[in-house]
Enzyme design. Structure first.
Site, PDB file in Angstrom:
ATOM      1  N   GLU A 292       0.817  -1.211   0.000  1.00 39.77           N
ATOM      2  CA  GLU A 292       0.000   0.000   0.000  1.00 39.77           C
ATOM      3  C   GLU A 292       0.852   1.264   0.000  1.00 39.77           C
ATOM      4  OE1 GLU A 292      -4.312   0.055   1.684  1.00 39.77           O
ATOM      5  OE2 GLU A 292      -3.000   0.805   3.260  1.00 39.77           O
ATOM      6  N   HIS A 313       8.151 -26.673   1.295  1.00 32.80           N
ATOM      7  CA  HIS A 313       7.429 -27.776   0.653  1.00 32.80           C
ATOM      8  C   HIS A 313       6.250 -27.273  -0.182  1.00 32.80           C
ATOM      9  CE1 HIS A 313       9.694 -30.713   3.034  1.00 32.80           C
ATOM     10  NE2 HIS A 313       9.602 -29.823   4.003  1.00 32.80           N
ATOM     11  N   LYS A 427     -13.680   2.143  -2.338  1.00 35.27           N
ATOM     12  CA  LYS A 427     -14.527   2.473  -1.191  1.00 35.27           C
ATOM     13  C   LYS A 427     -15.751   3.268  -1.637  1.00 35.27           C
ATOM     14  CE  LYS A 427     -10.762   2.580   2.208  1.00 35.27           C
ATOM     15  NZ  LYS A 427     -10.009   3.426   3.170  1.00 35.27           N
TER      16      LYS A 427
END
Length: 439
Positions: A292, A313, A427
């Site tokens: 960000e 793994h 938003k």
């Protein structure tokens, strides 16, 4: 700097944490890559910016003092919460939650008497499960939002209030809530005032993703039973080194190297891989901080999260044999002789002689070293940060070091580390779509 030997790591600890770039010095590796001039130029810029920051007393996120004026209010809020509940729900998203999660992970084995829940993802199923598990009378809610307008946090808050009201609760409903938000007229503060609940001021000069050392992260730390003072003291020690020796500070060197590799070697990703389960949440915190802060104007490097040895793994194949586009940072803790010891007879009975008499910590240490050396053999750039223990001081130091590294990197990129303009568009659309829903 030479690679720390096993014996040297055992004795390590004087400067809290150090870093290494393998058997060859960083300078030698940069020279082998043909980047000496470019790295030197970036390092000079990074050092100059570090000195400018130091001259201004550093940035506010790095000035959260171990004896600061907010220590009293944090302690008082902690005492009030722990006296009245068995469970604390911390409502917040992004920087209002991730820092606290990373910090309190050190207390994962019940250091405090209050269980802390951090439902930072607005997931209806998780909220339903949480409400079914907890007792309304013995639950406290801490709602955190710098702006006081965060939709996810407000939605969870309203849901928590309805849930508590529907069950047994204190005579004064406001006793179940504490708020952290900026001063001024804003929905979260107004809500808290109407409930008559305590409200702590979110520092106005510290952004959410940089707020872990403020009351945002440190109030949950206090409730967890960890030491706020120790977190901040560790950060202070790193800041002192950053000011006194910027040319060798991990934050400055890391920023200069990251930018040089990005500009000249096609490095587009930064990997953070601690070898400690308690630091898993730290990788999530760093992911938001880095992405960000630096992903702007078509620029930035993508944070990649892994935890050793489990991700050896799952992701290591890509790191070793995929594109050479990652700058790899390992965070390790000396673990020789730590953990359960493997019975020699049992190990030998099953052909596992190499494990006989070894501890789990011996295995992890060797795995970390082997992974790093294998990556270096594949010409991957690897940095190791060694902390001498999983402690509040060391984690506080890591927090502030990576925040400073992010800010210095942003300066080298020529961008503002403290805004997030693209996020605001989503938003606005979310609010628009909610208004258009038919109920």
């Amino acid at each position: 700097m030479a690679t720390l030997s096993f014996a040297e790591i055992k004795e390590f600890g004087k400067n809290m944490f150090t870093y290494s770039f393998g058997k060859e010095s960083l300078e030698a590796q940069v020279e082998a890559l043909g980047l000496t001039a470019a790295y030197k130029a970036n390092l000079e810029k990074a050092v100059a910016h570090a000195k400018a920051l130091a001259a201004d007393g550093l940035l506010p996120f790095a000035r959260q003092a171990s004896n600061g004026p907010d220590m009293g209010p944090i302690a008082a809020a902690c005492a009030r919460i722990t006296a009245s509940c068995d469970d604390l729900i911390v409502l917040g998203t992004g920087g209002s939650s991730l820092g606290a999660q990373a910090a309190i992970a050190l207390a994962r084995f019940n250091k405090g008497k209050v269980r802390i829940h951090t439902p930072d993802s607005l997931c209806p199923f998780e909220m339903d499960l949480l409400f079914k598990e907890l007792n309304t009378r013995r639950t406290h809610v801490l709602a955190i939002s710098k702006s006081g307008t965060t939709a996810e946090t407000l939605a969870q808050l309203l849901a928590c209030r309805s849930w508590i009201e529907s069950g047994e609760h204190a005579e004064n409903l406001g006793d179940h809530f504490t708020f952290v938000t900026e001063p001024g007229k804003r929905p979260l503060r107004t809500y808290g005032e109407k409930l008559g609940s305590p409200i702590l001021d979110h520092p106005t000069d510290v952004g959410g993703r940089f707020s872990v050392l403020t009351n945002v992260g440190m109030l949950p730390v206090a409730v967890s039973g960890l030491s706020v003072e120790a977190f901040r003291k560790g950060a202070e020690d790193v800041c002192e080194d950053f000011i006194a020796h910027p040319e060798t500070a991990a934050a400055v060197v890391g920023a200069a190297l990251t930018q040089t590799l990005s500009e000249h070697k096609g490095i587009t990703q930064v990997l953070i891989m601690p070898y400690a389960e308690s630091l898993r949440a730290f990788t999530r915190w760093h992911g938001q901080l880095w992405a960000e802060s630096l992903g702007k104007d078509g620029l930035g490097t993508t944070p990649v999260r892994a935890v050793g040895p489990v991700d050896q793994h799952s992701q290591l194949q890509l790191f070793l044999d995929g594109p050479n586009d990652k700058f790899c940072t390992f965070i390790t803790i000396p673990s020789f002789g730590k953990g359960p010891r493997i019975d020699p007879d049992e190990a030998k009975a099953y052909g596992l002689d190499y494990m006989a008499g070894r501890t789990i910590g011996d295995t992890v240490t060797c795995q970390s070293r082997a992974t790093q050396e294998t990556l270096r053999a594949k010409d991957r750039t690897v940095r190791e940060i060694v902390i001498d223990a999983l402690s509040e001081e060391n984690l506080g130091g890591l927090f502030v070091s990576f925040m400073l590294e992010t800010v210095v990197t942003a300066h080298l990129m020529g961008i503002n580390a403290f805004d997030q303009p693209a996020v605001e568009e989503g938003k606005i659309l979310t609010r628009q779509y909610l208004n258009e829903l038919e109920i």
